[in-house]
Design an enzyme around this catalytic site. Structure first.
Site, short mmCIF file in Angstrom:
data_model
loop_
_atom_site.label_atom_id
_atom_site.label_comp_id
_atom_site.label_asym_id
_atom_site.label_seq_id
_atom_site.Cartn_x
_atom_site.Cartn_y
_atom_site.Cartn_z
CB SER A 65 -10.84 -23.80 31.17
OG SER A 65 -11.66 -22.70 31.46
CE LYS A 68 -11.01 -21.61 34.36
NZ LYS A 68 -12.44 -21.77 34.02
CE1 TYR A 192 -8.51 -17.57 34.92
CE2 TYR A 192 -9.38 -15.91 33.43
CZ TYR A 192 -9.44 -17.18 33.97
OH TYR A 192 -10.41 -18.06 33.56
CE1 TYR A 244 -14.82 -25.14 31.08
CE2 TYR A 244 -15.83 -25.98 29.09
CZ TYR A 244 -14.80 -25.35 29.72
OH TYR A 244 -13.73 -24.91 29.00
CB VAL A 262 -13.34 -21.32 25.50
CG1 VAL A 262 -14.49 -21.49 26.45
CG2 VAL A 262 -12.34 -20.31 25.99
N1 GLN Z 1 -9.93 -17.56 29.62
C1 GLN Z 1 -11.24 -18.11 29.59
C2 GLN Z 1 -12.20 -17.33 30.46
O1 GLN Z 1 -11.88 -16.98 31.54
C3 GLN Z 1 -11.17 -19.54 30.03
C4 GLN Z 1 -12.52 -20.17 30.05
C5 GLN Z 1 -12.57 -21.54 29.46
O2 GLN Z 1 -11.67 -22.03 28.81
N2 GLN Z 1 -13.71 -22.16 29.67
O3 GLN Z 1 -13.30 -17.06 30.07
#
Ligand code: GLN
Length: 308
Positions: A65, A68, A192, A244, A262
């Site tokens: 994430s 992002k 992605y 989050y 994550v």
């Molecule tokens: N690639 C992960 C997903 O889409 C990224 C999510 C994350 O790092 N919270 O679930």
């Protein structure tokens, strides 16, 4: 300039490491489940090029994430503010990052670019004719931010996520039905999952955090990598949505713009001061590095880093 080991950071790492046993590595992406939950490392990158670190900073982390924020910066530069925010919102959700719940209650537009639904829309906006073109564009930008042309992506992690990303597929199909996404779902997921699998060590994360902290300029050569407005928008999302549905508590306890993933990575940008890169794969129940959060809390208290 080589990164100096810091005794003080090492003491913080040792203290925070005790909390790794309270967390679990993410295994919904099977390949991430192979990480060692006891790991914890940190690097801090200053605008004058100095770097201090503790722990095994050579370990590679996939961005997940954290990517992002970077894809958002890229599409803001490529498409402009209006185009982007017609398709993705600016409000925190209070829901987990992969939640589908709010999509149906709102006019389908994802609430912000840091939840998966919003990030998928952002990735959809990356320009280019093929997945390869678009990925290379993003990778080029990441390499420039990190000042490291050797950065690539981990094929195993990308494949592992691609093969198991049914929830993200569901989000994409929902968004496609509502015309927010207008391309085929499989190539978008391919892009992605590669974006999320871009890998670097803590130093790279700290250096990217430093560029955001310095409003988009590389202070060593004065080159502007992104407009200051883009850096400002990204840092604002890091504060309001970066951790989050733990972002509010994080703002109160730590108070710096930060983004977690994550894989256990956290990228921090202390405005005007420095960038932070952390790797600690044991996660709490909201998906943030449990010891990484503790480490940032210790640092923030010791050096009064909170911007509030
Ligand atoms: N690639 C992960 C997903 O889409 C990224 C999510 C994350 O790092 N919270 O679930």
């Amino acid at each position: 300039m080589p990164c100096q080991k810091s005794d003080e950071l090492q003491r913080f790492v040792e203290e925070a490491k005790r909390y790794t046993k309270d967390g679990k590595v993410a295994d919904y992406i099977p390949e991430l489940g192979k990480a060692n939950p006891g790991d914890l490392s940190i690097a801090i990158n200053y605008p004058d090029g100095r770097c201090i670190s503790a722990g095994d900073i050579d370990k590679k982390i996939t961005l997940q994430s954290i990517s992002k924020v970077i894809s958002l910066a890229l599409v803001l530069m490529e498409r402009g503010y209006r185009y982007v925010f017609e398709r993705v919102g600016m409000e925190p959700t209070g829901d987990p990052f992969n939640s589908i719940a709010k999509l149906e209650t709102m006019p389908a537009k994802p609430l912000n670019p840091m939840i998966n639904a919003g990030a998928l829309v952002v990735t959809h906006m990356i320009k280019g004719d093929t997945v390869e073109d678009r990925f290379n564009r993003l990778l080029g930008f990441i390499r420039e931010l990190a000042d490291d042309s050797s950065i690539g992506y981990c094929e195993n992690v990308a494949r592992s996520e691609f093969e198991s990303a049914d929830l993200n597929r569901a989000l994409c199909y929902f968004l496609k039905q509502h015309n927010i996404i207008t391309e085929d779902v499989e190539p978008l997921l391919d892009l992605y999952t590669k974006q999320c699998a871009v890998e670097m060590n803590c130093l790279g994360l700290a250096r990217i955090g430093m560029i955001f902290a310095m409003d988009g300029v590389d202070p060593l050569n004065g080159k502007r990598i992104m407009p200051d407005d883009v850096a400002r928008i990204c840092k604002t999302f890091m504060v309001t949505c970066g951790m989050y549905n733990a972002s509010g508590e994080f703002a109160i306890k730590i108070g710096i713009p930060a983004k977690s993933g994550v894989s256990g990575g956290i990228m921090g940008a202390v405005p005007g001061k420095f960038g932070i890169g952390i790797f600690g794969p044991a996660l709490d129940e909201k998906g943030n590095s449990v010891a990484g959060l503790k480490l940032l809390e210790l640092l923030s208290k010791r050096y009064r880093l909170s911007m509030f």
